[in-house]
Design an enzyme around this catalytic site. Structure first.
Site, PDB file in Angstrom:
ATOM      1  N   HIS A 328       0.855  -1.192   0.000  1.00 36.04           N
ATOM      2  CA  HIS A 328       0.000   0.000   0.000  1.00 36.04           C
ATOM      3  C   HIS A 328       0.891   1.243   0.000  1.00 36.04           C
ATOM      4  O   HIS A 328       2.035   1.209   0.462  1.00 36.04           O
ATOM      5  CB  HIS A 328      -0.912   0.002   1.236  1.00 36.04           C
ATOM      6  N   ASP A 387      -8.128  -4.311  -0.532  1.00 29.59           N
ATOM      7  CA  ASP A 387      -8.558  -4.884  -1.811  1.00 29.59           C
ATOM      8  C   ASP A 387      -8.315  -6.390  -1.873  1.00 29.59           C
ATOM      9  O   ASP A 387      -8.982  -7.089  -2.635  1.00 29.59           O
ATOM     10  CB  ASP A 387      -7.825  -4.208  -2.975  1.00 29.59           C
TER      11      ASP A 387
END
Length: 451
Positions: A328, A387
């Site tokens: 991320h 996700d």
């Protein structure tokens, strides 16, 4: 477009590429913060906010030090927000909307009044479904969401006024109506592009956002309590992520120009549609499907590891070298949203008899950092982001893949609107960063003398 036109366009494209090249050295010479990122990977400070905070690392003497991720909504830890309504066996998205918009948690009466207001606004204006959705169906639901938002301008008797009252009114109306935008846009796509029967279920005033979504996208309108609970949690976890994420920053940039609410939110949807932002969960699902097809024994960790090595070496899947859903821009050691969603994914897997598949996810999450370190010789921390598990959760809920990113949009509307309101009240200046021109100066040449 015929062949001659295509060939002409190809030639023009080559010229564009030639005249758009900027050497990487120029970015270093002028200390350009590409992607508004500092050289150590931290974000350039572009504003201040009270809406949300994302914590993923600590900066000490200019060095970026990894840390466990934290997410705060109006100063409240997301774990406390989620655990609060779940322990009380309540839905939490509406409470979260109230918190983000108004800055504090509602009491029982305030929440009941807010729920009643949302319920009364869920149905779309007269003629909207027929004229704006069914007469112009879209292959992409994100495109349809943006068009619905822009079309809402025409149904608003006072669309351009930017008083706080008017922006809040518009924000609440959009939050209430987004589930219908999504559901009807999906039904129109299924009917006109998939030759399926058309089902238009009206939203119900007595149901929460998650329940209304499940009611309107399903032909039989049936859903279980666990399905509604998990979708509600997913909406809460996607509702806000600080002012620096691409779509929220887009909202603030557009808002700073003084334009209307519908233009600002439509721009945010356009941002979220991108695969580097909201479209990432679809990338995860595509990768997982590829791994399933190429790893014969999902319980064989060595076989999984070998295929992950091929992916990272750009020898498998899409050749990007990326293991989607891992890593991320801000979070380093952990993503709190992924932790919360992972718990529900485990619960769902048991109910839906998908434990073997979930174990594959768990193995990929555990093995990817090891493989990355071996292949790249890097000790960079890599953890699962939201996700990675959201696609599994949506798939377990029998939600069609084309709705994964639109659901993200439904969830993020309150965050976008909160940032719009804050930018309107506190920004005071149009956002306009600088760009340095590095083109060589040239003289104008008369057309008769050009080669």
């Amino acid at each position: 477009m015929n062949l001659e036109q295509k060939n002409s366009l190809v030639d023009l494209c080559k010229r564009v590429e030639q005249n758009s090249e900027i050497g990487a050295e120029h970015f270093s010479i002028y200390d350009v913060k590409r992607g508004l990122r500092n050289s150590n990977g931290t974000g350039v400070l572009a504003g201040l906010t009270k809406v949300g905070e994302v914590h993923g690392y600590v900066v000490d003497d200019g060095d970026k030090i990894s840390d466990h991720g934290k997410l705060f909504y109006r100063g409240i830890n997301i774990f406390e927000v989620a655990n609060g309504f779940q322990q009380e066996k309540r839905f939490g998205f509406e409470e979260t909307c109230y918190l983000l918009l108004f800055g504090n948690l509602p009491n029982e009466k305030q929440l009941a009044d807010f729920n009643e207001l949302l319920g009364s606004l869920r149905e779309l204006p007269e003629g909207f479904v027929q004229d704006m959705i069914l007469k112009a169906p879209s292959k992409d639901i994100m495109n349809k969401l943006a068009r619905c938002v822009l079309a809402s301008y025409s149904y608003d008797e006072n669309p351009d006024e930017t008083s706080t009252f008017n922006i809040i009114r518009q924000s609440i109306e959009l939050i209430a109506r987004f589930p219908a935008f999504l559901a009807y846009g999906f039904q129109a796509k299924a009917h006109y592009y998939g030759a399926e029967s058309l089902f238009i279920h009206k939203p119900r005033v007595d149901l929460c956002t998650a329940e209304n979504i499940l009611t309107m996208i399903r032909q039989d309108s049936e859903y279980t309590a666990l399905e509604a609970e998990i979708l509600d949690l997913s909406l809460v976890l996607h509702a806000e992520h600080g002012g620096g994420n691409n779509s929220s920053f887009s909202t603030r940039v557009i808002t700073s120009s003084g334009t209307d609410t519908y233009s600002a939110i439509a721009a945010a949807i356009g941002s979220l549609k991108g695969p580097k932002h909201g479209g990432a969960n679809a990338k995860v699902m595509g990768m997982i499907d590829d791994i399933k097809a190429n790893v014969k024994d999902w319980s064989n960790r060595e076989e999984i590891k070998q295929y992950l090595t091929k992916i990272i070496n750009k020898e498998a899947y899409d050749g990007s070298g990326l293991v989607y859903g891992l890593g991320h821009a801000i979070y380093t050691l952990s993503d709190p949203r992924a932790i919360l969603l992972k718990e529900k994914a485990i619960e769902l897997a048991k109910e839906k008899n998908r434990e073997d598949e979930l174990n594959l996810y768990l193995a990929i999450e555990e093995l990817t950092p090891q493989v990355f370190a071996e292949v790249k010789g890097s000790e960079k921390e890599i953890s699962a982001n939201v996700d990675f598990y959201s696609g599994f959760v949506y798939q377990s809920l029998n939600i069609p893949p084309e709705l994964y990113t639109p659901l993200f949009a439904v969830a993020r509307v309150p965050g976008w609107c909160a940032h719009r309101i804050e930018e309107h009240l506190t920004g005071q200046r149009i956002i306009r960063p600088a760009y340095k021109s590095v083109v060589t100066k040239k003289k104008y040449v008369p057309i008769s003398e050009r080669s």
